[in-house]
Design a protein around this motif. Structure first.
Motif, mmCIF file in Angstrom:
data_model
loop_
_atom_site.group_PDB
_atom_site.id
_atom_site.type_symbol
_atom_site.label_atom_id
_atom_site.label_comp_id
_atom_site.label_asym_id
_atom_site.label_seq_id
_atom_site.Cartn_x
_atom_site.Cartn_y
_atom_site.Cartn_z
ATOM 1 N N ILE A 51 13.967 61.031 30.220
ATOM 2 C CA ILE A 51 14.251 60.804 28.896
ATOM 3 C C ILE A 51 13.812 59.744 28.372
ATOM 4 C CG2 ILE A 51 16.145 60.254 27.071
ATOM 5 C CD1 ILE A 51 17.856 61.965 28.906
ATOM 6 N N PHE A 52 13.544 58.452 28.912
ATOM 7 C CA PHE A 52 12.816 57.271 28.517
ATOM 8 C C PHE A 52 12.175 56.659 29.781
ATOM 9 C CE2 PHE A 52 12.001 53.031 27.571
ATOM 10 C CZ PHE A 52 11.645 52.877 26.390
ATOM 11 N N ARG A 53 10.824 56.761 29.702
ATOM 12 C CA ARG A 53 9.775 56.258 30.885
ATOM 13 C C ARG A 53 9.842 54.591 30.867
ATOM 14 N NH1 ARG A 53 5.528 60.653 32.333
ATOM 15 N NH2 ARG A 53 6.956 62.494 32.375
ATOM 16 N N LYS A 54 9.828 54.256 31.993
ATOM 17 C CA LYS A 54 10.299 52.810 32.248
ATOM 18 C C LYS A 54 8.518 51.986 31.327
ATOM 19 C CE LYS A 54 8.453 53.044 36.837
ATOM 20 N NZ LYS A 54 8.795 52.794 38.031
ATOM 21 N N SER A 55 8.793 51.084 31.020
ATOM 22 C CA SER A 55 7.491 50.257 30.368
ATOM 23 C C SER A 55 6.984 49.599 31.499
ATOM 24 C CB SER A 55 7.950 49.400 29.314
ATOM 25 O OG SER A 55 6.866 48.538 28.986
ATOM 26 N N PRO A 56 5.489 49.639 31.387
ATOM 27 C CA PRO A 56 4.726 49.128 32.720
ATOM 28 C C PRO A 56 4.569 47.721 32.385
ATOM 29 C CG PRO A 56 3.181 50.210 31.083
ATOM 30 C CD PRO A 56 4.679 50.516 30.605
ATOM 31 N N TYR A 57 4.893 47.215 31.399
ATOM 32 C CA TYR A 57 4.774 45.564 31.187
ATOM 33 C C TYR A 57 5.947 44.984 31.136
ATOM 34 C CZ TYR A 57 0.039 47.039 29.595
ATOM 35 O OH TYR A 57 -1.190 47.481 29.709
ATOM 36 N N LYS A 58 7.160 45.658 30.697
ATOM 37 C CA LYS A 58 8.535 44.797 30.963
ATOM 38 C C LYS A 58 9.406 45.710 31.518
ATOM 39 C CE LYS A 58 7.761 43.473 25.759
ATOM 40 N NZ LYS A 58 8.165 43.597 24.753
ATOM 41 N N LYS A 59 10.469 45.022 31.922
ATOM 42 C CA LYS A 59 11.239 46.284 32.723
ATOM 43 C C LYS A 59 12.314 46.640 31.908
ATOM 44 C CE LYS A 59 14.085 46.228 37.049
ATOM 45 N NZ LYS A 59 14.978 45.606 38.186
ATOM 46 N N LYS A 60 11.914 47.408 30.950
ATOM 47 C CA LYS A 60 12.932 48.193 30.138
ATOM 48 C C LYS A 60 12.972 49.889 30.534
ATOM 49 C CE LYS A 60 12.004 47.370 25.624
ATOM 50 N NZ LYS A 60 11.393 46.915 24.324
ATOM 51 N N THR A 79 7.019 46.491 39.720
ATOM 52 C CA THR A 79 6.167 45.447 39.836
ATOM 53 C C THR A 79 5.406 45.628 38.122
ATOM 54 O OG1 THR A 79 4.541 46.830 40.909
ATOM 55 C CG2 THR A 79 5.642 45.540 42.169
ATOM 56 N N PRO A 80 5.551 44.616 37.274
ATOM 57 C CA PRO A 80 4.861 44.421 36.142
ATOM 58 C C PRO A 80 3.586 44.676 35.858
ATOM 59 C CG PRO A 80 6.029 42.667 36.183
ATOM 60 C CD PRO A 80 6.393 43.497 37.700
ATOM 61 N N LYS A 81 2.931 45.540 35.246
ATOM 62 C CA LYS A 81 1.416 45.238 34.968
ATOM 63 C C LYS A 81 1.047 43.908 34.425
ATOM 64 C CE LYS A 81 -1.495 49.031 33.682
ATOM 65 N NZ LYS A 81 -1.622 50.010 32.788
ATOM 66 N N ASN A 82 -0.054 43.423 34.814
ATOM 67 C CA ASN A 82 -0.635 42.136 34.182
ATOM 68 C C ASN A 82 -1.063 42.513 32.619
ATOM 69 O OD1 ASN A 82 -0.001 40.773 36.472
ATOM 70 N ND2 ASN A 82 -1.777 41.155 37.552
ATOM 71 N N ARG A 83 -0.937 41.472 32.009
ATOM 72 C CA ARG A 83 -1.515 41.418 30.547
ATOM 73 C C ARG A 83 -2.767 40.868 30.745
ATOM 74 N NH1 ARG A 83 3.079 41.514 26.415
ATOM 75 N NH2 ARG A 83 4.728 41.742 27.476
ATOM 76 N N LYS A 84 -3.899 41.438 29.483
ATOM 77 C CA LYS A 84 -5.057 40.952 29.684
ATOM 78 C C LYS A 84 -5.129 39.138 29.370
ATOM 79 C CE LYS A 84 -7.241 44.964 27.472
ATOM 80 N NZ LYS A 84 -8.101 45.475 26.322
ATOM 81 N N LYS A 85 -5.974 38.900 30.079
ATOM 82 C CA LYS A 85 -6.297 37.333 29.844
ATOM 83 C C LYS A 85 -7.213 36.953 28.725
ATOM 84 C CE LYS A 85 -5.030 36.742 34.540
ATOM 85 N NZ LYS A 85 -5.325 35.976 35.865
ATOM 86 N N LYS A 86 -6.866 35.941 27.801
ATOM 87 C CA LYS A 86 -7.874 35.731 26.872
ATOM 88 C C LYS A 86 -9.054 34.701 27.194
ATOM 89 C CE LYS A 86 -4.625 36.246 23.312
ATOM 90 N NZ LYS A 86 -3.849 35.796 22.036
#
Length: 174
Positions: A148-157, A167-174
């Motif tokens: 019904i609601f797929r988990k978010s790859p960046y936050k544990k939602k 395991t959360p996905k890494n965000r882009k580094k600036k």
């Protein structure tokens, strides 16, 4: 011959055979299809096939499947199967009215899900506890609720099983 199909199922004193095609497990009747039949030997139930069908590949495959399904029903009625799911995220919640789950999981509307009559659901602080005697039905219902609601790859939602690794996905580094 099917290797798994030949193995007997321990009845634990809760199984009876009716007319070779039906088995009664604690007041619930389950039937089996045509070339297969049940027989009992020393407190175990065996599933067998008529001699002329033993060479067919599809029959061999289904023989082991029927045996596994009947074994799962015996174990499920004797002990029961349980699954635990957790809903995580700000503003996400779940309620139960009669046999309908109402899930608020980040959409603009509440998603309603009708539970099967053989599944018992308890809710406690966004933790869902499902119990049933039918293993495959329980797994199907839990997976449908999880989709019904797929988990978010960046936050544990989202909706998770209790011991599921995240395991959360890494965000882009600036």
């Amino acid at each position: 011959m099917s290797k798994i199909g030949r193995i007997g199922i321990k009845t634990r004193g809760i199984c009876k055979i009716l007319n070779n095609r039906n088995v009664v497990i604690k007041n619930k009747t389950f039937s089996i299809k045509k070339p297969f039949f049940f027989f009992k030997k020393k407190k175990k139930i065996f599933i067998s096939v008529k001699e002329k069908y033993k060479k067919k590949k599809k029959i061999k495959i289904m023989w082991g499947t029927y045996r596994a399904n009947i074994k799962n029903l015996v174990v499920g009625i004797y002990l029961g199967y349980k699954k635990k799911m957790i809903i995580e995220g700000t503003g996400y919640y779940i309620k139960k009215k009669n046999n309908v789950l109402m899930i608020n999981a980040g959409y603009s509307h509440i998603v309603k899900y009708l539970l099967h009559k053989d599944i018992i659901c308890n809710i406690n602080n966004n933790v869902l506890k499902f119990t049933s005697y039918n293993k495959s039905l329980l797994g199907n219902v839990c997976n449908k609720i999880k989709k019904i609601f797929r988990k978010s790859p960046y936050k544990k939602k989202g909706i998770f099983f209790e011991k599921e690794n995240f395991t959360p996905k890494n965000r882009k580094k600036k």
